[in-house]
Write a protein that holds these residues in place. Structure first.
Motif, PDB file in Angstrom:
ATOM      1  N   ILE A  93      72.301  28.799 -12.897  1.00  0.00           N
ATOM      2  CA  ILE A  93      71.933  27.618 -13.682  1.00  0.00           C
ATOM      3  C   ILE A  93      71.646  28.078 -15.104  1.00  0.00           C
ATOM      4  N   VAL A  94      72.358  27.475 -16.061  1.00  0.00           N
ATOM      5  CA  VAL A  94      72.177  27.807 -17.476  1.00  0.00           C
ATOM      6  C   VAL A  94      71.635  26.573 -18.172  1.00  0.00           C
ATOM      7  N   ASP A  95      70.418  26.671 -18.691  1.00  0.00           N
ATOM      8  CA  ASP A  95      69.813  25.550 -19.403  1.00  0.00           C
ATOM      9  C   ASP A  95      70.479  25.371 -20.763  1.00  0.00           C
ATOM     10  N   PRO A  96      70.289  24.208 -21.399  1.00  0.00           N
ATOM     11  CA  PRO A  96      70.937  23.977 -22.702  1.00  0.00           C
ATOM     12  C   PRO A  96      70.620  25.038 -23.747  1.00  0.00           C
ATOM     13  N   ASP A  97      69.446  25.687 -23.621  1.00  0.00           N
ATOM     14  CA  ASP A  97      69.100  26.715 -24.605  1.00  0.00           C
ATOM     15  C   ASP A  97      69.646  28.088 -24.238  1.00  0.00           C
ATOM     16  N   GLY A  98      70.372  28.179 -23.125  1.00  0.00           N
ATOM     17  CA  GLY A  98      70.977  29.441 -22.731  1.00  0.00           C
ATOM     18  C   GLY A  98      70.176  30.250 -21.742  1.00  0.00           C
ATOM     19  N   SER A  99      68.956  29.846 -21.411  1.00  0.00           N
ATOM     20  CA  SER A  99      68.170  30.585 -20.420  1.00  0.00           C
ATOM     21  C   SER A  99      68.794  30.403 -19.037  1.00  0.00           C
ATOM     22  N   GLU A 100      68.754  31.462 -18.227  1.00  0.00           N
ATOM     23  CA  GLU A 100      69.435  31.475 -16.937  1.00  0.00           C
ATOM     24  C   GLU A 100      68.454  31.621 -15.788  1.00  0.00           C
ATOM     25  N   SER A 101      68.852  31.059 -14.652  1.00  0.00           N
ATOM     26  CA  SER A 101      68.166  31.284 -13.386  1.00  0.00           C
ATOM     27  C   SER A 101      69.224  31.195 -12.294  1.00  0.00           C
ATOM     28  N   SER A 102      68.874  31.598 -11.097  1.00  0.00           N
ATOM     29  CA  SER A 102      69.844  31.538 -10.008  1.00  0.00           C
ATOM     30  C   SER A 102      69.122  31.327  -8.686  1.00  0.00           C
ATOM     31  N   VAL A 103      69.843  30.739  -7.726  1.00  0.00           N
ATOM     32  CA  VAL A 103      69.335  30.564  -6.373  1.00  0.00           C
ATOM     33  C   VAL A 103      70.438  30.973  -5.411  1.00  0.00           C
ATOM     34  N   ARG A 104      70.017  31.462  -4.252  1.00  0.00           N
ATOM     35  CA  ARG A 104      70.983  31.837  -3.230  1.00  0.00           C
ATOM     36  C   ARG A 104      71.485  30.585  -2.538  1.00  0.00           C
ATOM     37  N   LEU A 105      72.807  30.458  -2.375  1.00  0.00           N
ATOM     38  CA  LEU A 105      73.366  29.304  -1.690  1.00  0.00           C
ATOM     39  C   LEU A 105      73.148  29.427  -0.184  1.00  0.00           C
ATOM     40  N   SER A 106      73.113  28.287   0.493  1.00  0.00           N
ATOM     41  CA  SER A 106      72.772  28.273   1.914  1.00  0.00           C
ATOM     42  C   SER A 106      73.912  28.740   2.807  1.00  0.00           C
ATOM     43  N   SER A 107      75.127  28.795   2.288  1.00  0.00           N
ATOM     44  CA  SER A 107      76.283  29.183   3.086  1.00  0.00           C
ATOM     45  C   SER A 107      76.991  30.362   2.444  1.00  0.00           C
ATOM     46  N   SER A 108      77.550  31.217   3.304  1.00  0.00           N
ATOM     47  CA  SER A 108      78.344  32.342   2.803  1.00  0.00           C
ATOM     48  C   SER A 108      79.795  31.958   2.577  1.00  0.00           C
TER      49      SER A 108
END
Length: 704
Positions: free
Chosen positions: A309-324
């Motif tokens: 996930i990239v916010d409008p200001d460029g900061s990033e975060s991530s989450v693990r998806l529930s499926s492989s």
């Protein structure tokens, strides 16, 4: 919005009057509709080489006249659009419009490749269909000019298209951008300079954003009607290929591209056309990583099992998806003041995540891959699955509607009874039965894919064979006997889906014996089982063959059974003693299909290359290949007198041959997909065919 009144009106005005049909014939090059029986029939698609009778088509060699008498099935949904109660669906047969409650009517009887976008105009007067790089705009009903439903405009070499707020069409082509009125009149146009080409484009809020190639490097363009476009060079190497672009607010775009060097690294960035700089860029991993951007500028990227996930200001975060599972689609939506992203996995399940990656909903779906996803006019999410089921959900994943009017799968086999009933076996686990009174029933097979069907001599019973893969080396080979009138199972076998060494392919071929006293059925353990036709109890099991059995047939007098197997050998079995009486190796890898001619001395085989030949069942002597070819896997049908055979081709044709000399005496085109199967009626003048387009066609044959 006219809502239900609009849907009612469309259904009424799409009844396709004679004038409307004439318009379709003139512009879409399709034959006039043939009167059909039953609510599930639609006018047929184009016939090849029509003669003076527009329902007939000229045979290849002049011996037969082939007429399309009836078409069963609406075709499979490929893409859909919803506006109020009005639905427009692109199917394997063409474009239709209407509603589930008021019915559907045909707009176009042609398809132009895989549809990638369908939209309805805000005023619900027209709809657009973007297929490959061709755009077609269709009038849904008489407007102020009184013209009937039909085409209004057509454009080639189109990158993107959408409706503006005033129901005009905005078209982004490779060499020009246009605003087009609903009648096809160009209102405004911007021509791309000679040394530039549009690589990607998107349309929103009555404006076009596009990425262009140029000798000096990629360019970004923002154009609104009546204004000069804003064009800026993008700070990327000259050979960079931009694959997609999305508008994000005023003069800001998000785009994806692949590195210009040999590393093939995919990237996504947000470009400000006025400041001429990237607000942020991130590596997305592979060039085909799914991504999308929400209205607030938040971007979502699926890569390596994570949602970034990239916010409008460029900061990033991530989450693990529930499926492989591999992610096939990402679609960002607005839900109130927050963003949502629909993550669709390759096998068909999906989940909805919030703006920070929190789980909103887990959606199992129907276990089928999603083949199309888009937004409806109200912001809800539309999906179409592999068999054509259309589903509409809120951005939070709550179900709104499901439309199963255009569910269809490959027709694997067809059969016609002596009373005129037609059975069609489908890959989606159903057998459709249409009787002579145009009544339709569906026999459901929860076990899975139905490979073959057959009627008893009296037409009261039907047998169906399931061939559903259960593991790498195991198949469900259930056989079901049905009472057709009561729509109920009379008996069935209990399939043992056990792994069989070497079994990587299986097709459950079932046949009633003449007289209807027993049934023969293949098994994925390389045997043929003889079953009691009343109870499905096992009467006898023929010895296992060396490899999988590809096809079988019983002689018309019930004396012999002929099988062809993956080891290239054709075998002849006596059905009284169950003894093997002859075996012949078929050249060039063996036969894929077999049909025994009346008299039980000669059979027709189709080999692995699609060639058709006669074979003497006593000596193994083979004729020269017949003229032309068939689809390699297509079933062979034999006329009751044994003088004609028929089989489908990969390019939608039905070929009919003379058995005596192998001449191709007729070739008919009415399907929109490869023709898998065929069966003759007892009168010898009726031919039924089934296709990968999900439809069954009834043909009439007449001597010239």
């Amino acid at each position: 919005m006219r809502s239900r009144d609009a849907a009612n009106g469309v259904a009424r005005r799409l009844a396709l009057s004679g004038a409307a049909v004439s318009m379709l014939v003139a512009v879409a090059a399709c034959a006039s509709p043939v009167p059909t029986d039953g609510a599930d029939s639609v006018p047929p698609p184009e016939l090849v080489a029509p003669n003076d009778d527009e329902r007939q088509l000229d045979p290849v060699a002049g011996d037969l006249v082939v007429s399309l008498a009836r078409q069963l099935g609406r075709g499979r949904a490929l893409h859909a659009a919803v506006h109020g109660d009005l639905i427009v669906v692109a199917t394997t047969l063409g474009l239709v419009a209407g509603s589930p409650s008021d019915g559907y009517a045909e707009i176009s009887a042609t398809t132009n490749g895989e549809t990638r976008n369908v939209q309805i105009a805000p005023d619900e007067q027209t709809a657009l269909q973007l297929s490959a790089d061709r755009l077609e705009v269709w009038r849904l009903g008489p407007g102020q000019d009184g013209l009937p439903p039909g085409p209004t405009a057509m454009f080639d070499d189109v990158v993107a298209a959408a409706y503006g707020s005033d129901s005009n069409v905005i078209v982004a082509g490779r060499r020009s951008l246009q605003f087009v009125a609903s009648d096809g009149t160009v209102i405004d146009q911007f021509d791309i300079e000679q040394d530039r080409v549009v690589l990607a484009a998107a349309i929103a809020d009555d404006s076009v954003v596009a990425a262009l190639s140029s000798p000096d490097g990629p360019l970004a363009l923002d154009w609104q009607r009546g204004q000069d476009p804003l064009v800026t060079p993008i700070d990327l190497p000259a050979q960079t290929e931009i694959s997609a672009i999305r508008p994000v607010g005023e003069s800001v775009v998000a785009m994806s591209w692949t590195s210009a060097d040999d590393s093939f690294i995919g990237s996504i960035g947000m470009w400000d056309l006025r400041d001429r700089e990237f607000r942020w860029t991130v590596d997305s991993g592979t060039p085909d990583s799914p991504w999308d951007v929400a209205a607030d500028g938040s971007a979502f990227v699926a890569a390596n099992g994570e949602l970034r996930i990239v916010d409008p200001d460029g900061s990033e975060s991530s989450v693990r998806l529930s499926s492989s599972q591999r992610v096939r689609w990402l679609l960002a939506s607005a839900s109130g003041e927050s963003s949502r992203v629909r993550v669709v996995y390759a096998e068909g399940s999906s989940e909805v995540l919030g703006q920070t990656g929190e789980s909103i909903a887990q959606l199992d779906g129907l276990g089928l891959p999603i083949t199309a996803i888009s937004h409806a006019s109200d912001g809800s999410v539309l999906t179409v699955d592999l068999y054509g089921s259309i589903e509409r959900r809120t951005p939070d994943g709550e179900i709104v509607d499901r439309f199963d009017d255009f569910v269809a799968a490959t027709v694997n086999d067809v059969a016609i009874s002596r009373t005129g009933s037609i059975a069609s076996a489908s890959a989606n686990g159903t057998v459709r039965v249409d009787d002579s009174a145009a009544r339709t029933t569906r026999l459901e097979h929860p076990e899975g894919n139905v490979d073959t069907v057959g009627f008893s001599d009296d037409g009261d019973r039907l047998v169906s064979g399931v061939g559903q893969r259960r593991s790498a080396l195991a198949y469900d080979d259930t056989v079901v006997i049905w009472n057709v009138d009561r729509d109920e199972r009379v008996a069935s076998t209990v399939a043992e889906a056990e792994d069989v060494n070497g079994c990587s392919f299986f097709r459950n071929v079932v046949r009633f014996a003449p007289g209807g006293s027993f049934i023969v059925a293949t098994s994925h353990d390389f045997t043929v089982t003889v079953l009691d036709a009343q109870t499905a109890d096992t009467v006898h099991v023929l010895p296992p063959q060396a490899s999988g059995i590809l096809d079988l047939d019983i002689a018309a007098d019930g004396s012999i059974l002929v099988t062809v197997a993956d080891d290239g050998v054709l075998r002849v079995w006596d059905l009284e003693s169950y003894e093997l009486v002859a075996s012949h190796r078929v050249p060039d890898g063996g036969a894929r299909n077999v049909a025994v001619l009346p008299g039980a001395d000669v059979a027709i085989v189709g080999d692995l290359l699609g060639r058709v030949q006669r074979i003497d069942l006593r000596t193994g002597e083979m004729s020269a290949p017949f003229e032309g070819e068939k689809l390699r896997t297509a079933e062979i049908a034999v006329s009751p007198d044994g003088k004609l055979i028929a089989a489908g081709t990969a390019d939608s044709l039905v070929n009919i041959w003379s058995v005596a000399d192998g001449r191709l005496v007729a070739s008919a085109n009415g399907h929109q997909g490869a023709v898998q199967t065929a069966a003759f009626g007892d009168d010898g003048q009726t031919l039924v065919t089934g296709s990968q387009d999900g439809t069954t066609i009834v043909w009439r044959l007449e001597a010239r």
